[in-house]
Design a protein around this motif. Structure first.
Motif, PDB file in Angstrom:
ATOM      1  N   ALA A   1       1.365  -1.088  -0.108  1.00  0.00           N
ATOM      2  CA  ALA A   1      -0.018  -0.005  -0.037  1.00  0.00           C
ATOM      3  C   ALA A   1       0.456   0.840   0.135  1.00  0.00           C
ATOM      4  N   PHE A   2       2.319   0.863   0.022  1.00  0.00           N
ATOM      5  CA  PHE A   2       3.171   2.443   0.096  1.00  0.00           C
ATOM      6  C   PHE A   2       3.456   2.409  -0.897  1.00  0.00           C
ATOM      7  N   ASP A   3       4.327   1.514  -0.844  1.00  0.00           N
ATOM      8  CA  ASP A   3       4.604   1.667  -2.630  1.00  0.00           C
ATOM      9  C   ASP A   3       4.841   0.960  -3.694  1.00  0.00           C
ATOM     10  N   ASN A   4       3.884   0.665  -3.910  1.00  0.00           N
ATOM     11  CA  ASN A   4       3.255  -0.392  -4.733  1.00  0.00           C
ATOM     12  C   ASN A   4       4.540  -1.402  -5.334  1.00  0.00           C
ATOM     13  N   GLN A   5       5.003  -1.771  -3.424  1.00  0.00           N
ATOM     14  CA  GLN A   5       5.909  -3.096  -3.844  1.00  0.00           C
ATOM     15  C   GLN A   5       5.522  -4.690  -3.172  1.00  0.00           C
ATOM     16  N   CYS A   6       5.522  -5.723  -4.331  1.00  0.00           N
ATOM     17  CA  CYS A   6       5.159  -6.444  -3.414  1.00  0.00           C
ATOM     18  C   CYS A   6       5.370  -7.156  -2.222  1.00  0.00           C
ATOM     19  N   ILE A   7       4.844  -8.063  -1.826  1.00  0.00           N
ATOM     20  CA  ILE A   7       6.327  -8.594  -0.779  1.00  0.00           C
ATOM     21  C   ILE A   7       6.620 -10.278  -1.421  1.00  0.00           C
ATOM     22  N   TYR A   8       6.489 -10.386  -2.312  1.00  0.00           N
ATOM     23  CA  TYR A   8       6.769 -11.902  -3.125  1.00  0.00           C
ATOM     24  C   TYR A   8       7.367 -11.049  -4.049  1.00  0.00           C
ATOM     25  N   THR A   9       8.715 -12.328  -4.143  1.00  0.00           N
ATOM     26  CA  THR A   9       9.787 -11.998  -4.677  1.00  0.00           C
ATOM     27  C   THR A   9       9.529 -13.454  -5.730  1.00  0.00           C
ATOM     28  N   ASP A  10       8.576 -13.455  -6.588  1.00  0.00           N
ATOM     29  CA  ASP A  10       8.338 -14.349  -7.211  1.00  0.00           C
ATOM     30  C   ASP A  10       8.498 -13.118  -9.106  1.00  0.00           C
ATOM     31  N   GLY A  11       7.686 -13.966 -10.351  1.00  0.00           N
ATOM     32  CA  GLY A  11       8.229 -13.648 -11.370  1.00  0.00           C
ATOM     33  C   GLY A  11       7.026 -12.721 -11.431  1.00  0.00           C
ATOM     34  N   PHE A  12       5.483 -12.998 -10.486  1.00  0.00           N
ATOM     35  CA  PHE A  12       4.730 -11.572 -11.009  1.00  0.00           C
ATOM     36  C   PHE A  12       5.101  -9.952 -11.174  1.00  0.00           C
ATOM     37  N   CYS A  13       4.980  -9.611 -10.285  1.00  0.00           N
ATOM     38  CA  CYS A  13       5.349  -8.276 -10.867  1.00  0.00           C
ATOM     39  C   CYS A  13       6.232  -8.106 -11.726  1.00  0.00           C
ATOM     40  N   SER A  14       7.416  -8.796 -12.732  1.00  0.00           N
ATOM     41  CA  SER A  14       8.094  -8.340 -13.579  1.00  0.00           C
ATOM     42  C   SER A  14       7.751  -8.626 -14.301  1.00  0.00           C
ATOM     43  N   PHE A  15       6.774  -9.612 -14.474  1.00  0.00           N
ATOM     44  CA  PHE A  15       5.899 -10.065 -15.964  1.00  0.00           C
ATOM     45  C   PHE A  15       4.566  -8.980 -15.827  1.00  0.00           C
TER      46      PHE A  15
END
Length: 471
Positions: A245-259
Motif C-alpha cells: 500500500a505504501f509504494d506498490n511493492q509486493c512482498i513476494y519475490t516471484d516473477g509476477f510483478c516483473s511479468f
C-alpha cells in the motif's frame, strides 16, 4: 448446535473477518463454533490428506456452515476459490447436502454483493439450505448499532436451522456445456500496426479454450505475446498483508510483478482467456487478479482494449459476466467471446470481429462511457482512499491526487457558486411559474452549439482510424 466457520482470509486469526465470527461465538455461548482457516492453509490442505480430513470431519459434523471471507478483487480470495474447487475435485460435495448455510464478508462494500451471490450459488450447488448473508464494512463492529445487527443475523441463522426453515433456490444450476469447437482457416489477419497484443490463458491441451486462443492469435498480423498462467512465475496468492500500500511493492519475490511490468503494462490489447469453474473462472485466474492488487486501487488497465474469452456456459452465469466486465479497471471491454454457439463458423466470426474492433478501438483511443457499476465503484474507492485508507494506501493517494481522480463535486467552485444563485432564483414562485412551461426547452438548450455542421464533421473526421487493412 455445531457451527463450522470456513475462514476465507489468508491472514487466519488476524483477519478482520474473524473478529466478526468471534463476536458471534461470544454472543452464542450455548452453541459450538469450530473455525477452519481454509485460505491460510490451502497449500497444506491440497497436499496433506490428514489435514484435509480434519476439515472434512468438522464439516460433516456441523449443523450450519458459515462461509466467512473478505472481499478480494470483487470476489472471494483465490485460496478460498481453490478450496471450493477441491470440494468437487475430491468428490466430498455430498457431505454438505441438507446443511444450513450462510455467508459473512468484510470489505469497503466494493462489489461485496458478488461474493455473497457466488457463495449462495455454491451453497445451492452443494444442495445446502442457504438462509442469509451479512456484509459488513471493516469497522462496523466498533459501533453498538452494528453489533446488535450482527447478533440478530446470528440469531436468525440459528433459528433457521432449529426450525428447519424452508428455502427456495435463487440461482439455477450451471449446465454442463459439452461440444467440440473445430476452428476454420483464417483467410485474412488484422494489421495491428504498432499495437502490442497480449493473450493470457489457462487452457488445457486439446480443450476448446486452447483452440480459441490459437484462433485469436492468428487474427493479428505480426508478433504477439501468448502466455499460460502456469508459466508466469506466480508462487502464491495475495496474502492480504497490505505492505504494498505504501509504494506498490509486493512482498513476494516471484516473477509476477516483473511479468506485469514487462508484458501487461506495455500491451495495448489484452485477451483474458479462461474456463468456467463453479460459477467463476479458475482459482489460477483469481490468483492472477488478486496479485495485481500490488497496484492497490489504481486503474491498472487505463488506455487498454480488453477481450474476455470464455469456455463454458457464460450466459447461464450472468453474475460472472457482470463481475468480469467490472475487472477492466479503466480500460475498454471490447466484448466477450465464448464457445457457447453450436456453430463453429459463428465462433470464428465472433473471434474475427472482436479482434478487428480491438485494433480499431486501440488506434482511436476509444473507451465506452462507464455505467453504474464502474461509476459507483469509482466513487466508493475515491471516498475510501481520501478518507479511511489514505494514511496507509499512500501510493493510491498520490496517484488519485495527481490524476484528478479526487473529482468531488464540492471541488467545482465556479459550478457551486452558479448553482447557488440559480437555486436561489428558482425558489421564487413567480420565476417558477415562468420556467415550468419551458422546462424541456431549457434541458436541451446548451446542446445547440454541438450540432453545427463544421463541429460534427470535425469530430467525425478525427475518428478515422488506421490499422484496419487486412493482409
Amino acid at each position: 448446535m455445531e457451527i463450522c466457520v470456513l475462514n476465507g482470509s489468508p491472514k487466519g486469526e488476524k483477519s478482520v473477518t474473524m473478529q466478526y465470527t468471534k463476536f458471534l461465538e461470544l454472543a452464542n455461548p450455548d452453541h459450538s463454533f469450530h473455525t477452519s482457516h481454509i485460505s491460510q492453509k490451502i497449500s497444506i490442505l491440497e497436499k496433506n490428506s490428514t489435514e484435509w480430513e480434519k476439515v472434512i470431519n468438522t464439516i460433516q459434523k456441523a449443523d450450519i456452515i458459515l462461509w466467512a471471507a473478505p472481499v478480494y478483487f470483487q470476489h472471494v480470495p483465490a485460496q478460498y476459490k481453490r478450496f471450493i474447487e477441491l470440494i468437487f475435485e475430491k468428490k466430498v460435495d455430498t457431505l454438505f447436502s441438507g446443511k444450513y448455510a450462510a455467508s459473512l464478508s468484510t470489505s469497503v462494500h466494493f462489489f461485496d454483493h458478488k461474493v455473497h451471490e457466488y457463495l449462495q450459488g455454491i451453497s445451492e450447488d452443494l444442495d445446502m439450505r442457504f438462509v442469509g448473508s451479512f456484509s459488513a464494512a471493516m469497522e462496523d463492529l466498533l459501533q453498538v448499532k452494528n453489533q446488535v445487527e450482527l447478533t440478530a443475523f446470528g440469531d436468525d441463522i440459528l433459528s433457521a436451522c432449529e426450525s428447519h426453515r424452508p428455502v427456495i433456490r435463487a440461482y439455477p444450476p450451471v449446465p454442463e456445456l459439452i461440444r467440440e469447437y473445430n476452428p476454420g482457416v483464417i483467410q485474412d489477419s488484422v494489421d495491428k500496426g504498432d499495437k502490442r497484443v497480449l493473450i493470457l490463458h489457462d487452457s488445457k491441451s486439446g480443450s476448446n479454450l486452447e483452440k480459441m486462443v490459437k484462433q485469436m492469435s492468428s487474427q493479428f498480423s505480426g508478433e504477439i505475446d501468448i502466455h499460460h498462467l502456469d508459466d508466469i512465475g506466480i508462487k502464491g496468492g495475495c496474502l492480504g498483508c497490505a505492505q504494498c500500500a505504501f509504494d506498490n511493492q509486493c512482498i513476494y519475490t516471484d516473477g509476477f510483478c516483473s511479468f506485469w511490468e514487462n508484458k501487461v503494462k506495455p500491451s495495448d490489447i489484452i485477451v483474458f482467456a479462461g474456463t468456467i469453474r463453479d460459477r467463476y473462472l479458475s482459482s489460477a485466474w483469481k490468483q492472477f487478479f488478486d496479485r495485481s492488487f500490488f497496484l492497490g486501487h489504481i486503474p491498472r488497465f487505463s488506455g487498454k482494449q480488453l477481450i474476455i474469452m470464455v469456455q463454458g456456459p457464460l450466459a447461464s452465469v450472468p453474475g460472472l459476466r457482470e463481475n468480469l466486465s467490472c475487472l477492466i479497471s479503466g480500460g475498454n471491454l471490447v466484448d466477450f467471446v465464448t464457445d457457447e454457439p453450436g456453430d463453429d463458423a459463428c465462433i470464428d466470426a465472433l473471434i474475427s470481429s472482436v479482434a478487428m474492433r480491438a485494433v480499431r478501438y486501440a488506434h482511436a483511443g476509444y473507451r465506452k462511457p462507464p455505467m453504474f457499476p464502474q461509476v459507483a465503484g469509482h466513487i466508493i474507492l475515491r471516498d475510501e482512499i481520501w478518507g479511511n485508507l489514505r494514511s496507509v494506501f499512500r501510493a493510491d493517494h498520490k496517484y488519485y491526487k495527481s490524476h484528478g481522480l479526487y473529482d468531488f463535486p464540492h471541488y467545482r467552485y465556479k459550478k457551486r457558486i452558479s448553482l447557488f444563485f440559480f437555486s436561489l432564483m428558482m425558489s421564487i414562485p413567480s420565476i417558477q411559474k415562468k420556467v415550468k412551461p419551458v422546462m424541456k426547452d431549457h434541458m436541451i438548450q446548451s446542446f445547440t452549439q454541438v450540432f453545427t455542421t463544421s463541429n460534427v464533421l470535425k469530430n467525425r473526421n478525427s475518428k478515422i482510424n488506421p490499422g484496419l487493412n487486412t493482409k
